[in-house]
Write an enzyme that holds these catalytic residues in place. Sequence first.
Site, PDB file in Angstrom:
ATOM      1  N   ASP A   4       0.816  -1.235   0.000  1.00 29.29           N
ATOM      2  CA  ASP A   4       0.000   0.000   0.000  1.00 29.29           C
ATOM      3  C   ASP A   4       0.844   1.276   0.000  1.00 29.29           C
ATOM      4  O   ASP A   4       0.324   2.373   0.141  1.00 29.29           O
ATOM      5  CB  ASP A   4      -0.936   0.007   1.207  1.00 29.29           C
ATOM      6  N   LYS A   7      20.309  39.775  -4.867  1.00 27.75           N
ATOM      7  CA  LYS A   7      19.347  38.899  -5.551  1.00 27.75           C
ATOM      8  C   LYS A   7      17.947  39.130  -5.011  1.00 27.75           C
ATOM      9  O   LYS A   7      17.762  39.273  -3.809  1.00 27.75           O
ATOM     10  CB  LYS A   7      19.758  37.434  -5.319  1.00 27.75           C
ATOM     11  N   THR A  29      17.173  24.989  -9.401  1.00 27.02           N
ATOM     12  CA  THR A  29      16.767  25.139 -10.817  1.00 27.02           C
ATOM     13  C   THR A  29      17.901  25.686 -11.673  1.00 27.02           C
ATOM     14  O   THR A  29      17.822  25.672 -12.900  1.00 27.02           O
ATOM     15  CB  THR A  29      15.589  26.129 -10.940  1.00 27.02           C
TER      16      THR A  29
HETATM   17  C1  R5P Z   1      18.898  30.426  -1.913  1.00 24.74           C
HETATM   18  O1  R5P Z   1      18.989  31.576  -1.485  1.00 24.74           O
HETATM   19  C2  R5P Z   1      20.063  29.492  -2.062  1.00 24.74           C
HETATM   20  O2  R5P Z   1      21.195  29.943  -1.404  1.00 24.74           O
HETATM   21  C3  R5P Z   1      20.352  29.221  -3.526  1.00 24.74           C
HETATM   22  O3  R5P Z   1      20.858  30.404  -4.106  1.00 24.74           O
HETATM   23  C4  R5P Z   1      19.113  28.789  -4.231  1.00 24.74           C
HETATM   24  O4  R5P Z   1      18.482  27.764  -3.527  1.00 24.74           O
HETATM   25  C5  R5P Z   1      19.425  28.344  -5.629  1.00 24.74           C
HETATM   26  O5  R5P Z   1      18.249  27.992  -6.248  1.00 24.74           O
HETATM   27  P1  R5P Z   1      18.110  28.051  -7.807  1.00 24.74           P
HETATM   28  O6  R5P Z   1      19.212  27.239  -8.391  1.00 24.74           O
HETATM   29  O7  R5P Z   1      16.745  27.454  -8.071  1.00 24.74           O
HETATM   30  O8  R5P Z   1      18.155  29.488  -8.222  1.00 24.74           O
END
Ligand code: R5P
Length: 300
Positions: free
Chosen positions: A36, A198, A229
């Site tokens: 299951d 960022k 990603t």
């Molecule tokens: C987030 O602030 C982490 O330090 C990484 O920069 C983030 O998880 C990277 O994610 P992605 O590759 O999706 O941009």
Amino acid sequence: MKPMVFGGKNGEHLAIELASMKGFDLGSVEVKKFPDGETYIRILDEVQGRDVIYINSLQRDPNEAVVETLYTLDTLRDLGARRVVAVIPYMSYARQDSRFNPGEAVSIQILAKLFKTIKVDQIITVDMHLHRISDPSSLFGANFHNITGVRELGKYLKRNYDLTRSDTVVIGPDEEAEQWARVMAEELGGLEFSFLEKKRLTAEKVVIEAKGVNVEGKNVVIVDDIISTGGTIIEAVKALRSLGARDFYVATVHPLLVGDALARLLRLGLKELVGTNTVLSPISRVSITPAIAEALDRIF
Ligand code: R5P
């Protein structure tokens, strides 16, 4: 008696490496599914009175890995292990460390509560994403050790490339990554380091600004805790290229590389793209085991 080390589905490669590096016994745990879909766990070695180390990263299928990990740790304790040390090289859910929208679960808090209920003696993790949490032991308890994999990445770059102070800058792609840029810069012999600004728009989309960094004609080492990603690295490289940066060496501790991230990153024409094996990926060329072994030496 020497400790016995067990690996979960996402940690077996590290358990094998650690056992051979430290001369520990390697234990076996059977993990399978009931028809299951429920998880079945069985420890196949005698652990009564022994120190045991269990290694598993909470990734690939994080929910499955959480259940596997908590059930295994609790069983080790229940079978009479003397000390249980949990090594969680990649701690999932750490990015959901706040209620960003009303009604959301603060997932990392819940995960920490579950770990606390099991009462493992020590928890070791690697570069846990700590954006809004300044002290993870406030969640997980005093026996929590957050070690870094950046030094191992730095040693790898040092062995393979000639990155000198006059022509290389280390960059963290966001403010939080300044800490890793600092460690990497130190490991590479005292290079200059800086970080970018960022803004995350969605889980897949970020905007990056490179204000006040001087990278013209220079090699850039970008270091971040996670590549998921790939959006962050792609935008960082674009921003730095527009300022005249030369070659890029990208290093990450946790190469999650979801979806087509690797293909998109390879198209950037980087000189190097490397990660550790906290999670296994095609770029996991740096082992985290020496850093885990060092942390265990301090504990035992
Ligand atoms: C987030 O602030 C982490 O330090 C990484 O920069 C983030 O998880 C990277 O994610 P992605 O590759 O999706 O941009």
